[in-house]
Design a protein around this motif. Structure first.
Motif, PDB file in Angstrom:
ATOM      1  N   GLU A  68      37.110  41.721  51.658  1.00  0.00           N
ATOM      2  CA  GLU A  68      37.845  40.784  50.798  1.00  0.00           C
ATOM      3  C   GLU A  68      37.398  40.905  49.344  1.00  0.00           C
ATOM      4  OE1 GLU A  68      37.057  37.126  52.818  1.00  0.00           O
ATOM      5  OE2 GLU A  68      38.899  37.247  54.021  1.00  0.00           O
ATOM      6  N   ILE A  69      36.110  41.134  49.126  1.00  0.00           N
ATOM      7  CA  ILE A  69      35.604  41.311  47.759  1.00  0.00           C
ATOM      8  C   ILE A  69      36.204  42.558  47.128  1.00  0.00           C
ATOM      9  CG2 ILE A  69      33.532  41.899  46.422  1.00  0.00           C
ATOM     10  CD1 ILE A  69      31.987  40.046  48.404  1.00  0.00           C
ATOM     11  N   VAL A  70      36.195  43.667  47.873  1.00  0.00           N
ATOM     12  CA  VAL A  70      36.736  44.919  47.340  1.00  0.00           C
ATOM     13  C   VAL A  70      38.231  44.774  47.051  1.00  0.00           C
ATOM     14  CG1 VAL A  70      37.153  47.358  47.825  1.00  0.00           C
ATOM     15  CG2 VAL A  70      34.984  46.314  48.479  1.00  0.00           C
ATOM     16  N   LEU A  71      38.958  44.178  47.971  1.00  0.00           N
ATOM     17  CA  LEU A  71      40.403  43.997  47.779  1.00  0.00           C
ATOM     18  C   LEU A  71      40.690  43.075  46.598  1.00  0.00           C
ATOM     19  CD1 LEU A  71      41.472  43.626  51.510  1.00  0.00           C
ATOM     20  CD2 LEU A  71      42.132  45.496  49.971  1.00  0.00           C
ATOM     21  N   ASP A  72      39.893  42.027  46.436  1.00  0.00           N
ATOM     22  CA  ASP A  72      40.110  41.101  45.328  1.00  0.00           C
ATOM     23  C   ASP A  72      39.833  41.776  43.987  1.00  0.00           C
ATOM     24  OD1 ASP A  72      40.608  38.233  44.487  1.00  0.00           O
ATOM     25  OD2 ASP A  72      38.628  38.559  43.593  1.00  0.00           O
ATOM     26  N   GLU A  73      38.776  42.586  43.924  1.00  0.00           N
ATOM     27  CA  GLU A  73      38.482  43.276  42.666  1.00  0.00           C
ATOM     28  C   GLU A  73      39.543  44.330  42.365  1.00  0.00           C
ATOM     29  OE1 GLU A  73      36.749  43.933  39.070  1.00  0.00           O
ATOM     30  OE2 GLU A  73      36.371  42.299  40.506  1.00  0.00           O
ATOM     31  N   ALA A  74      40.027  45.003  43.403  1.00  0.00           N
ATOM     32  CA  ALA A  74      41.106  45.972  43.201  1.00  0.00           C
ATOM     33  C   ALA A  74      42.343  45.281  42.633  1.00  0.00           C
ATOM     34  CB  ALA A  74      41.445  46.668  44.519  1.00  0.00           C
ATOM     35  N   ALA A  75      42.664  44.106  43.153  1.00  0.00           N
ATOM     36  CA  ALA A  75      43.813  43.355  42.644  1.00  0.00           C
ATOM     37  C   ALA A  75      43.602  42.972  41.184  1.00  0.00           C
ATOM     38  CB  ALA A  75      44.041  42.111  43.493  1.00  0.00           C
ATOM     39  N   SER A  76      42.378  42.593  40.833  1.00  0.00           N
ATOM     40  CA  SER A  76      42.063  42.238  39.447  1.00  0.00           C
ATOM     41  C   SER A  76      42.204  43.445  38.526  1.00  0.00           C
ATOM     42  CB  SER A  76      40.639  41.671  39.373  1.00  0.00           C
ATOM     43  OG  SER A  76      40.281  41.359  38.053  1.00  0.00           O
ATOM     44  N   VAL A  77      41.697  44.578  38.973  1.00  0.00           N
ATOM     45  CA  VAL A  77      41.826  45.821  38.194  1.00  0.00           C
ATOM     46  C   VAL A  77      43.298  46.166  37.998  1.00  0.00           C
ATOM     47  CG1 VAL A  77      41.491  48.324  38.323  1.00  0.00           C
ATOM     48  CG2 VAL A  77      39.582  46.791  38.820  1.00  0.00           C
ATOM     49  N   ASN A  78      44.080  46.063  39.055  1.00  0.00           N
ATOM     50  CA  ASN A  78      45.497  46.438  38.980  1.00  0.00           C
ATOM     51  C   ASN A  78      46.278  45.524  38.045  1.00  0.00           C
ATOM     52  OD1 ASN A  78      44.929  48.454  40.794  1.00  0.00           O
ATOM     53  ND2 ASN A  78      45.709  47.355  42.574  1.00  0.00           N
ATOM     54  N   ALA A  79      45.880  44.257  37.994  1.00  0.00           N
ATOM     55  CA  ALA A  79      46.594  43.309  37.147  1.00  0.00           C
ATOM     56  C   ALA A  79      46.375  43.583  35.665  1.00  0.00           C
ATOM     57  CB  ALA A  79      46.153  41.883  37.481  1.00  0.00           C
ATOM     58  N   THR A  80      45.273  44.233  35.326  1.00  0.00           N
ATOM     59  CA  THR A  80      44.942  44.475  33.907  1.00  0.00           C
ATOM     60  C   THR A  80      44.905  45.954  33.558  1.00  0.00           C
ATOM     61  OG1 THR A  80      42.563  44.426  34.426  1.00  0.00           O
ATOM     62  CG2 THR A  80      43.600  42.335  33.787  1.00  0.00           C
ATOM     63  N   ALA A  81      45.384  46.824  34.472  1.00  0.00           N
ATOM     64  CA  ALA A  81      45.258  48.274  34.271  1.00  0.00           C
ATOM     65  C   ALA A  81      45.935  48.748  33.000  1.00  0.00           C
ATOM     66  CB  ALA A  81      45.824  49.012  35.482  1.00  0.00           C
TER      67      ALA A  81
END
Length: 336
Positions: free
Chosen positions: A97-110
């Motif tokens: 869940e941590i990895v998926l949440d950080e990936a989502a954060s990265v994708n939102a600001t890519a």
């Protein structure tokens, strides 16, 4: 991971790293025998051991995306074995869940940060029991879908364990519609590739270069539409081939195999993705058209969303149609 981050996290966690991660870096490695692989795995595990806790995990994902983005990459598929981090965050589910949440954060600001967008794959280790792999496959199935886990892999020394033991885990992942991405065909030859094709039915094969050793196996790879993740720097660093020119990249391409270039482990090999493309040009003599096709293949063989693929394909076409750049080429280091 960045070597600077490994060192920073080691200080924070008061963990002692092997000297070679400070002096004489990058390490000179070979996995041609069990002793050589043990040394590689020890260094890999030492680096992984400093990733303790949520913030360190988020840092790894974020920096990987930024570093790939700085080289022009648009999409990064990061493969995670959550059992390594579970003791520090309360279990394998919170770890993912941590990895998926950080990936989502990265994708939102890519777009603003210039980072690559990130997709998350889960991996089991062939050195662990097959029941653990099934547990991970069930978790991957539960977390599958948009914004979730996109694929399932099998990692570690392919000379250990029996590939057929992991068939049931891969059928669970297959039922969930996940991309199947085991490692194989680097340290072992064409017979291991054939066994992996039959037992795991992969969409992509991490490495697979040694399928060239048996024309029938290579034909089976091509007929099945399995993409090969070819990592020239890794192959030479681990002693599979003695020099970059021996990596059978052109042989695979000429045979009609689907190829996507990868760096495998930039931390220990000190050879990132851009250098693999430079190797394809400088050592294997690929022209712009074939370089562009390698880039296209990487998207076709990925789990990238449609908008990422469409934009990337258009930009690859634009790059190919543009006048030759006057910018200097990146030099390929002899060690790689």
């Amino acid at each position: 991971m960045r070597v600077e981050s490994v060192r920073d996290l080691a200080v924070e966690q008061e963990v002692r790293l092997p000297r070679v991660l400070y002096e004489g870096y990058p390490p000179q490695l070979s996995a041609a025998d069990e002793r050589g692989w043990f040394r590689f795995q020890r260094l890999y595990d030492s680096a992984r051991h400093v990733v303790r806790g949520e913030e360190a995990m988020r840092r790894v994902v974020r920096e990987a995306a930024l570093d790939d983005g700085s080289e022009g990459s648009r999409w990064l598929e990061i493969q995670v074995d959550p059992t390594s981090y579970a003791p520090f965050v309360g279990g394998i589910t919170p770890a993912m869940e941590i990895v998926l949440d950080e990936a989502a954060s990265v994708n939102a600001t890519a777009e603003e940060t210039g980072s690559a967008r990130v997709g998350v794959l889960m991996a089991a280790s062939r050195t662990r029991h097959q029941l653990e792999a099934r547990t991970l496959a069930r978790l991957a199935k539960k977390m599958a879908g948009t914004g979730g886990v996109l694929g399932f892999g099998l990692s570690n020394d392919e000379r250990r364990g029996d590939t057929t033991d992991f068939t049931k885990a891969f059928r669970i992942a297959e039922d969930a519609g996940l991309l199947l991405v085991p490692h194989g065909g680097e340290l072992l030859g064409a017979d291991a590739v054939a066994e992996t094709l039959a037992a795991l039915r992969p969409h992509r094969l991490g490495h697979g270069v040694r399928s060239v050793e048996d024309p029938r196996v290579l034909a089976a790879v091509i007929d099945a539409g399995v993409a090969l993740e070819v990592c020239p720097g890794s192959n030479v660093s681990l002693g599979v081939y003695n020099a970059l020119g021996e990596v059978p990249l052109r042989t695979l391409l000429d045979a009609g195999a689907t190829i996507t270039l990868g760096a495998d482990d930039p931390l220990l090999f000190d050879s990132r993705l851009l250098e693999q493309y430079e190797t394809a040009r400088a050592v294997h003599g690929l022209d712009d058209a074939r370089i562009a096709e390698l880039a296209r293949s990487s998207f076709r063989a990925s789990a990238a969303p449609a908008d990422v693929v469409t934009t990337a394909m258009a930009d690859i076409d634009a790059w190919l149609a543009a006048p030759p750049s006057s910018a200097p080429r990146v030099e390929v280091s002899p060690r790689a």
